[in-house]
Motif scaffolding. Structure first.
Motif, PDB file in Angstrom:
ATOM      1  N   VAL A 100      22.579  42.545  46.987  1.00  0.00           N
ATOM      2  CA  VAL A 100      21.807  41.494  46.569  1.00  0.00           C
ATOM      3  C   VAL A 100      21.693  40.492  47.904  1.00  0.00           C
ATOM      4  O   VAL A 100      22.918  40.232  48.936  1.00  0.00           O
ATOM      5  N   GLU A 101      21.221  39.311  47.866  1.00  0.00           N
ATOM      6  CA  GLU A 101      21.473  38.273  48.560  1.00  0.00           C
ATOM      7  C   GLU A 101      22.257  36.858  48.506  1.00  0.00           C
ATOM      8  O   GLU A 101      22.967  37.259  47.165  1.00  0.00           O
ATOM      9  N   ARG A 102      23.552  36.850  48.769  1.00  0.00           N
ATOM     10  CA  ARG A 102      24.356  35.819  48.687  1.00  0.00           C
ATOM     11  C   ARG A 102      23.899  34.205  47.652  1.00  0.00           C
ATOM     12  O   ARG A 102      22.916  33.716  47.822  1.00  0.00           O
ATOM     13  N   THR A 103      25.142  34.336  47.081  1.00  0.00           N
ATOM     14  CA  THR A 103      24.994  33.593  45.358  1.00  0.00           C
ATOM     15  C   THR A 103      25.592  32.379  45.818  1.00  0.00           C
ATOM     16  O   THR A 103      26.884  32.475  47.213  1.00  0.00           O
ATOM     17  N   VAL A 104      25.742  31.474  44.960  1.00  0.00           N
ATOM     18  CA  VAL A 104      26.859  30.553  45.292  1.00  0.00           C
ATOM     19  C   VAL A 104      28.616  30.911  45.348  1.00  0.00           C
ATOM     20  O   VAL A 104      28.091  32.033  44.438  1.00  0.00           O
ATOM     21  N   ASN A 105      29.603  30.174  45.019  1.00  0.00           N
ATOM     22  CA  ASN A 105      30.562  30.616  45.452  1.00  0.00           C
ATOM     23  C   ASN A 105      30.984  30.783  43.941  1.00  0.00           C
ATOM     24  O   ASN A 105      31.012  30.122  43.251  1.00  0.00           O
ATOM     25  N   LEU A 106      31.815  32.252  43.718  1.00  0.00           N
ATOM     26  CA  LEU A 106      31.923  32.510  41.728  1.00  0.00           C
ATOM     27  C   LEU A 106      33.019  31.928  42.164  1.00  0.00           C
ATOM     28  O   LEU A 106      33.702  31.207  40.281  1.00  0.00           O
ATOM     29  N   ASP A 107      34.734  31.692  42.944  1.00  0.00           N
ATOM     30  CA  ASP A 107      35.531  31.664  42.270  1.00  0.00           C
ATOM     31  C   ASP A 107      35.953  31.327  43.937  1.00  0.00           C
ATOM     32  O   ASP A 107      36.312  32.495  44.566  1.00  0.00           O
ATOM     33  N   PRO A 108      36.494  30.089  44.163  1.00  0.00           N
ATOM     34  CA  PRO A 108      37.077  29.591  46.207  1.00  0.00           C
ATOM     35  C   PRO A 108      38.367  30.364  46.299  1.00  0.00           C
ATOM     36  O   PRO A 108      38.578  29.545  47.224  1.00  0.00           O
ATOM     37  N   ASN A 109      38.995  30.209  44.925  1.00  0.00           N
ATOM     38  CA  ASN A 109      40.155  30.476  45.047  1.00  0.00           C
ATOM     39  C   ASN A 109      41.019  31.800  44.994  1.00  0.00           C
ATOM     40  O   ASN A 109      42.061  32.365  45.531  1.00  0.00           O
ATOM     41  N   ARG A 110      39.495  32.762  44.989  1.00  0.00           N
ATOM     42  CA  ARG A 110      38.891  34.538  45.569  1.00  0.00           C
ATOM     43  C   ARG A 110      39.152  34.857  46.442  1.00  0.00           C
ATOM     44  O   ARG A 110      37.519  34.481  46.903  1.00  0.00           O
ATOM     45  N   GLY A 111      38.854  36.116  47.323  1.00  0.00           N
ATOM     46  CA  GLY A 111      38.808  36.354  47.717  1.00  0.00           C
ATOM     47  C   GLY A 111      37.535  37.993  47.570  1.00  0.00           C
ATOM     48  O   GLY A 111      36.598  38.049  47.889  1.00  0.00           O
ATOM     49  N   VAL A 112      37.933  38.771  46.482  1.00  0.00           N
ATOM     50  CA  VAL A 112      37.246  39.809  45.454  1.00  0.00           C
ATOM     51  C   VAL A 112      36.500  39.087  44.814  1.00  0.00           C
ATOM     52  O   VAL A 112      38.113  38.545  43.358  1.00  0.00           O
ATOM     53  N   ARG A 113      35.626  38.745  44.725  1.00  0.00           N
ATOM     54  CA  ARG A 113      35.341  37.953  42.837  1.00  0.00           C
ATOM     55  C   ARG A 113      34.481  38.447  42.478  1.00  0.00           C
ATOM     56  O   ARG A 113      33.637  39.414  42.568  1.00  0.00           O
TER      57      ARG A 113
END
Length: 316
Positions: free
Chosen positions: A266-279
């Motif tokens: 799907v299209e990218r949306t807002v970052n779910l968690d800037p502290n994790r790489g796999v969210r």
């Protein structure tokens, strides 16, 4: 295998596409990315990248539009990340170069994340298959265009860089990327150069040990700035990169949504968690660099620009 691949390419690519490329990447990047991300495919030929049963393989794919492409297929580890198997690092390296290199100068071949149903994955490989995430029957793969007519011999040649401006320009482009991503695996075969001495294009084809990864035991020399000069166009584009450009390019590099027990792109949306790489949140899965990893890229970029301004790194 190579002869078969070249014959199929000649049959399936139109003359205008062949004329517009340099022979190493034989179709426009947008076309390659579209096939790798979205089209169904069959594997015509396949072998382990280094040995039989290797976790990565290379193969000739036959796509739904009747085209053929030689690619590397790398299965993600359970949970989506592990040392020396970081799909998000591979894709981030590919995305970062787009901020300062034009398509004919890319040093990372087209690289995408692709989800396959488990049964689809088992049809295209002889290795054991299991879902990447336990609650969804999908397998995360990294698919990367496989360039032919390249070698690991003669990649870094100081004397050639002094006399051959074409080689020096491509070497500078490569080294900027490996420095910015902190590439820490100098294993033979990770860095390649074209066989054509008149078009000495260079590639970094394995970037799983980079950014904040622990170092490989195969050498880390490509994580440092090894060149003494850069092409003026590359230097100028580096100076135009803003902090927000890094965030936009690297914070979310792939996104999927769980539907009917499988992940679909799907299209990218807002970052779910800037502290994790796999969210993962609800039905959404994101891959990207963490805030700390992006800060590291920014700091290395600022250091590099300082070297250019001080004259420690000259341009030509």
């Amino acid at each position: 295998m190579r002869a078969c691949y070249l014959a199929l390419v000649a049959l399936t690519l139109t003359p205008p596409l062949l004329a517009s490329q340099d022979g190493l990447i034989t179709a426009p990047v947008a076309v390659i990315e579209g096939r790798l991300r979205n089209q169904s495919f069959d594997v015509v030929l396949q072998a382990g990248s280094r040995f039989k049963g290797d976790r990565t393989s290379h193969g000739l794919l036959h796509f739904a539009d009747s085209s053929y492409m030689y690619v590397k297929l790398a299965k993600a580890p359970p949970g989506g990340e592990a040392f020396n198997n970081q799909p998000r690092y591979e894709i981030a390296a590919y995305a970062l170069q787009k901020l300062f290199l034009d398509e004919p100068d890319y040093v990372v071949p087209p690289t995408v994340a692709r989800m396959l149903d488990l049964d689809q994955y088992q049809r295209i490989t002889t290795t054991a298959g299991e879902p990447t995430f336990r609650d969804v029957g999908s397998v995360l793969l990294v698919l990367q265009y496989w360039a032919l007519d390249v070698t690991s011999k003669g990649v870094f040649d100081k004397k050639r860089a002094e006399r051959d401006t074409a080689y020096a320009r491509h070497l500078g482009d490569l080294n900027v990327l490996t420095f910015l991503i902190r590439q820490q695996d100098a294993n033979a075969g990770n860095i390649l150069i074209s066989d054509d001495s008149l078009q000495p294009r260079l590639f970094s084809v394995d970037n799983g040990v980079a950014f904040d990864s622990p170092a490989s035991n195969r050498g880390t020399e490509w994580s440092t700035l090894r060149v003494k000069r850069l092409g003026q166009a590359t230097a100028a584009r580096l100076q135009r990169i803003r902090s927000e450009d890094l965030i936009d390019a690297l914070a979310v590099i792939a996104q999927f949504e769980r539907r009917d027990g499988r992940y679909v792109p799907v299209e990218r949306t807002v970052n779910l968690d800037p502290n994790r790489g796999v969210r993962r949140k609800g039905d959404v899965l994101q891959l990207g660099l963490t805030e700390t990893e992006i800060d590291g890229v920014r700091e290395r970029l600022e250091w590099l620009l300082g070297r250019i301004r001080s004259g420690g790194l000259t341009t030509f």
